[in-house]
Design an enzyme around this catalytic site. Structure first.
Site, mmCIF file in Angstrom:
data_model
loop_
_atom_site.group_PDB
_atom_site.id
_atom_site.type_symbol
_atom_site.label_atom_id
_atom_site.label_comp_id
_atom_site.label_asym_id
_atom_site.label_seq_id
_atom_site.Cartn_x
_atom_site.Cartn_y
_atom_site.Cartn_z
ATOM 1 N N LYS A 15 0.824 -1.218 0.000
ATOM 2 C CA LYS A 15 0.000 0.000 0.000
ATOM 3 C C LYS A 15 0.855 1.265 0.000
ATOM 4 O O LYS A 15 0.565 2.217 -0.714
ATOM 5 C CB LYS A 15 -0.933 0.034 1.230
ATOM 6 C CG LYS A 15 -1.895 -1.140 1.321
ATOM 7 C CD LYS A 15 -2.879 -0.962 2.467
ATOM 8 C CE LYS A 15 -2.229 -0.861 3.846
ATOM 9 N NZ LYS A 15 -1.508 -2.087 4.274
ATOM 10 N N ARG A 86 -9.398 0.276 9.197
ATOM 11 C CA ARG A 86 -8.886 -1.042 9.593
ATOM 12 C C ARG A 86 -9.921 -1.861 10.340
ATOM 13 O O ARG A 86 -9.639 -2.989 10.718
ATOM 14 C CB ARG A 86 -7.647 -0.871 10.467
ATOM 15 C CG ARG A 86 -6.341 -0.915 9.669
ATOM 16 C CD ARG A 86 -5.214 -0.649 10.627
ATOM 17 N NE ARG A 86 -3.973 -1.290 10.342
ATOM 18 C CZ ARG A 86 -2.954 -0.721 9.693
ATOM 19 N NH1 ARG A 86 -3.082 0.461 9.163
ATOM 20 N NH2 ARG A 86 -1.817 -1.360 9.575
ATOM 21 N N ARG A 120 11.763 -6.059 5.345
ATOM 22 C CA ARG A 120 11.612 -4.659 4.928
ATOM 23 C C ARG A 120 12.578 -3.745 5.676
ATOM 24 O O ARG A 120 12.822 -3.907 6.855
ATOM 25 C CB ARG A 120 10.173 -4.206 5.223
ATOM 26 C CG ARG A 120 9.947 -2.715 4.993
ATOM 27 C CD ARG A 120 8.500 -2.385 4.823
ATOM 28 N NE ARG A 120 7.724 -2.513 6.047
ATOM 29 C CZ ARG A 120 6.407 -2.286 6.097
ATOM 30 N NH1 ARG A 120 5.740 -1.965 5.004
ATOM 31 N NH2 ARG A 120 5.758 -2.416 7.230
ATOM 32 N N ARG A 153 11.671 -1.190 10.980
ATOM 33 C CA ARG A 153 10.631 -0.692 11.874
ATOM 34 C C ARG A 153 10.509 -1.586 13.098
ATOM 35 O O ARG A 153 10.647 -2.793 12.989
ATOM 36 C CB ARG A 153 9.282 -0.663 11.129
ATOM 37 C CG ARG A 153 9.031 0.612 10.377
ATOM 38 C CD ARG A 153 7.830 0.538 9.479
ATOM 39 N NE ARG A 153 6.631 -0.007 10.119
ATOM 40 C CZ ARG A 153 5.426 -0.018 9.552
ATOM 41 N NH1 ARG A 153 5.275 0.489 8.335
ATOM 42 N NH2 ARG A 153 4.397 -0.523 10.171
HETATM 43 P P1 AMP Z 1 0.989 0.679 9.160
HETATM 44 O O1 AMP Z 1 2.175 1.535 8.902
HETATM 45 O O2 AMP Z 1 -0.191 1.064 8.324
HETATM 46 O O3 AMP Z 1 1.303 -0.789 9.076
HETATM 47 O O4 AMP Z 1 0.543 0.962 10.665
HETATM 48 C C1 AMP Z 1 1.419 0.700 11.754
HETATM 49 C C2 AMP Z 1 0.638 0.645 13.053
HETATM 50 O O5 AMP Z 1 -0.037 1.888 13.280
HETATM 51 C C3 AMP Z 1 -0.468 -0.395 13.102
HETATM 52 O O6 AMP Z 1 0.023 -1.674 13.438
HETATM 53 C C4 AMP Z 1 -1.384 0.186 14.171
HETATM 54 O O7 AMP Z 1 -0.838 0.000 15.468
HETATM 55 C C5 AMP Z 1 -1.316 1.675 13.874
HETATM 56 N N1 AMP Z 1 -2.368 2.088 12.900
HETATM 57 C C6 AMP Z 1 -2.187 2.530 11.627
HETATM 58 N N2 AMP Z 1 -3.363 2.803 11.034
HETATM 59 C C7 AMP Z 1 -4.316 2.515 11.950
HETATM 60 C C8 AMP Z 1 -5.742 2.557 11.938
HETATM 61 N N3 AMP Z 1 -6.424 2.941 10.845
HETATM 62 N N4 AMP Z 1 -6.396 2.184 13.068
HETATM 63 C C9 AMP Z 1 -5.731 1.792 14.163
HETATM 64 N N5 AMP Z 1 -4.400 1.708 14.247
HETATM 65 C C10 AMP Z 1 -3.684 2.069 13.147
#
Ligand code: AMP
Length: 207
Positions: A15, A86, A120, A153
């Site tokens: 994404k 999500r 990654r 990360r």
């Molecule tokens: P991502 O970079 O999109 O994988 O997001 C990393 C982390 O941020 C996730 O594992 C969640 O802890 C938090 N996070 C990101 N987007 C959301 C969302 N829409 N709702 C809740 N937590 C989120």
């Protein structure tokens, strides 16, 4: 035309990579809750800081993310939204604050996702993505784009990656089902090469 695009997919589906390219190509805003939360990990909220949830691979509480998304979308003419919604409550909130032109799901098999996440590496300066095996930088540990340092990360360790995938299958798959039931979902094979995936998304937007 300023597109309002929603890109759905599991962690590691691509994404971020595709959204960045879409934002450039179509001149729309890249709205990503993951990046917004990483930049504000220690922000005090009534639920505590985002950090504790993120490091455990859990979802940050809805009110916190809903507010981030509402503010970002209010400022954007067109956008590509990445990492939100999500869960079904977030999906409902989103439908109250905007209309979407395209909903695209990047489909990738679970074991491929684990390999992508644990290998990654991201640039600490510009955020560009690499992979130790599938997309190594020219010089180990150094960003091809800006020369910044490549880091892993905190939540890309195998244990947390698997937890994030469990959260995805439990909470986010129903969101995908919801858009599929509404007849709005376009599925794209996210295991194809990044350029092919991008082309396919472009075709969807042209239709
Ligand atoms: P991502 O970079 O999109 O994988 O997001 C990393 C982390 O941020 C996730 O594992 C969640 O802890 C938090 N996070 C990101 N987007 C959301 C969302 N829409 N709702 C809740 N937590 C989120």
């Amino acid at each position: 035309m300023s597109y309002r695009i929603l890109l759905l997919g599991a962690p590691g589906a691509g994404k971020g990579t595709q959204s960045t390219k879409l934002a450039e190509e179509y001149g729309v805003e890249h709205v990503t809750t993951g990046d917004a939360l990483r930049a504000n990990k220690d922000m005090e909220t009534e639920y505590g800081t985002p950090r504790s949830f993120m490091e455990a691979g859990e979802l940050v509480p809805d009110p916190v993310v809903n507010e981030i998304v509402e503010a970002a979308l209010a400022d954007a003419d067109g956008f590509v939204l990445d990492g939100y919604p999500r869960n079904l409550d977030q999906a409902e909130y989103l439908s109250e604050i905007t209309d979407l032109d395209a909903v695209i799901y990047l489909d990738v098999d679970e074991e491929v996702l684990v390999d992508r996440l644990t290998g990654r590496r991201v640039c600490d300066d510009c955020g560009a993505n690499f992979h130790v095996d599938f997309q190594p930088p020219e010089e180990e540990g150094v960003c091809d784009e800006c020369g910044g340092e490549l880091i892993q990360r905190d939540d890309d360790t195998e244990e947390t990656a698997r937890e994030r995938l469990d959260v995805f299958y439990e909470n986010t798959e129903p969101v995908i089902e919801h858009f599929r039931d509404e007849g709005d979902l376009v599925e794209v094979d996210g295991e194809a090469a990044p350029d092919e995936v991008f082309e396919r998304i472009g075709d969807v937007l042209d239709e």
